[in-house]
Design an enzyme around this catalytic site. Structure first.
Site, mmCIF file in Angstrom:
data_model
loop_
_atom_site.group_PDB
_atom_site.id
_atom_site.type_symbol
_atom_site.label_atom_id
_atom_site.label_comp_id
_atom_site.label_asym_id
_atom_site.label_seq_id
_atom_site.Cartn_x
_atom_site.Cartn_y
_atom_site.Cartn_z
ATOM 1 N N HIS A 1 -1.047 -5.898 -6.023
ATOM 2 C CA HIS A 1 0.285 -5.470 -6.450
ATOM 3 C C HIS A 1 0.721 -5.696 -7.851
ATOM 4 C CE1 HIS A 1 1.036 -4.206 -2.506
ATOM 5 N NE2 HIS A 1 0.977 -5.636 -1.954
HETATM 6 O O1 RIB Z 1 5.011 -6.468 -1.560
HETATM 7 C C1 RIB Z 1 5.036 -7.207 -3.044
HETATM 8 C C2 RIB Z 1 4.655 -8.876 -3.270
HETATM 9 O O2 RIB Z 1 5.800 -9.439 -2.510
HETATM 10 C C3 RIB Z 1 3.655 -8.884 -4.389
HETATM 11 O O3 RIB Z 1 4.303 -10.195 -5.507
HETATM 12 C C4 RIB Z 1 3.540 -10.338 -3.678
HETATM 13 O O4 RIB Z 1 3.030 -10.806 -4.950
HETATM 14 C C5 RIB Z 1 4.457 -10.446 -2.795
HETATM 15 O O5 RIB Z 1 5.542 -10.843 -3.738
#
Ligand code: RIB
Ligand code: CA
Length: 313
Positions: A243
């Protein structure tokens, strides 16, 4: 082109860690003014610890790291140890940090930096809940127009939610903060699950990290080996979704991503859809577009960039 000055606001988190490593491996493109920790994946004491461990892993022990807000603006903290492990950085066996936190609160650091750097020259890169950013905007409204851009990981539209049927974790944890940020008028680039769920660490990609042979490459392979369990079980996906590194990759190579400039509003009323990013992708309302909402990624190009840069550390 001079390196882009940024503040990384983060809740490490294995994927945050990879995003930080990519940024620290790219000094020609990215000038990290400071790193601010926020409560999210794990409590603040751990995100502030983990951020410093990653700086030391990257050989950057003099990076300025600040602790910020330890809970959302208006609700109890929801964490994600079920994804990231009890430390938030399970996987590699990294040493406790030696470097100290800076004394200033992260919110005051963000305010001071935006006041003192020339207007329009600092980009904010939130990788977790938006509590620190929203608190800074509330405390010092005059800094909002001085922000160059916000490039954040959060939200979902076609991919729907990962923590509820409609909400992505970063937005869900602090929807009121997200509402403040998305209504701030700052230019925003959003890396939603629609994109990050296409950035999967398949086995060959994980092998490529490990084959780098350096401490950072091996640690990234170990982090993603750990972090992929939840998504593999839930989505039957072929690997961990990276992500947060989509944010730093965008700063280096924006052409890896495609999206649309649309209106995005945050659900802050209904508990059923709390934290949903309501993206008007098809322009069916007269709401003013306020965000570049990414929809696709050149995944092979992303991993080629990421692997080469991690190999520099
Ligand atoms: O949904 C994914 C996000 O939530 C990413 O930033 C992960 O590190 C959590 O913070
Ligand atoms: Ca994160």
């Amino acid at each position: 082109m001079p390196a882009r000055k940024i503040i990384i606001d983060t809740d490490p988190g294995q994927d945050d860690a990879v995003a930080m490593l990519l940024a620290m491996a790219s000094p020609d493109e990215i000038d990290i003014l400071g790193i601010t920790a926020v409560a999210g994946n794990v409590p603040l004491s751990l995100t502030a610890r983990n951020a410093r461990m990653i700086c030391e892993l990257a050989g950057r022990p003099h990076t300025a790291v600040y602790a910020g807000c330890d809970r959302p603006l208006g609700r109890e903290l929801v964490t994600a140890e079920y994804v990231h492990g009890k430390t938030g950085l399970d996987g590699p066996d990294l040493p406790e940090p030696k470097m100290q936190l800076r004394q200033q609160h992260a919110v005051d650091y963000i305010i001071d930096t935006l006041r003192h750097e020339p207007a329009g020259t600092v980009t904010l890169c939130p990788l977790g809940p938006l509590t620190n950013i929203a608190t800074a905007f509330q405390k010092a409204p005059e800094i909002v127009e001085r922000v160059q851009e916000i490039v954040l990981m959060g939200g979902a539209y076609f991919e729907v939610g990962n923590v509820t049927p409609t909400a992505e974790f970063n937005i869900y944890v602090d929807p009121e903060a997200a509402d403040i940020v998305f209504k701030s008028g700052v230019d925003i680039v959003v890396m939603p699950l629609d994109v990050t769920h296409k950035a999967l660490v398949t086995q060959p990609r994980n092998d490529a990290f490990r084959a780098l042979g350096n401490a950072a490459g091996i640690a990234v392979a170990q982090m993603t080996d750990f972090f992929e369990r939840f998504d593999k079980d839930k989505y039957d996906s072929p690997g961990a979704p990276l992500h947060d590194p989509c944010v730093t990759a965008y700063l280096i190579k924006p052409e890896l991503f495609t999206g649309r400039h649309v209106n995005v509003e945050i659900e802050t009323t209904s508990e059923l859809t709390m934290g949903m990013t309501v993206a008007d992708w098809w322009g069916v309302t007269d709401r003013t577009p306020n965000a570049m909402f990414m929809g696709d990624i050149d995944a092979d190009g992303f991993f080629e960039l990421l692997t080469k840069r991690i190999g520099r550390l």
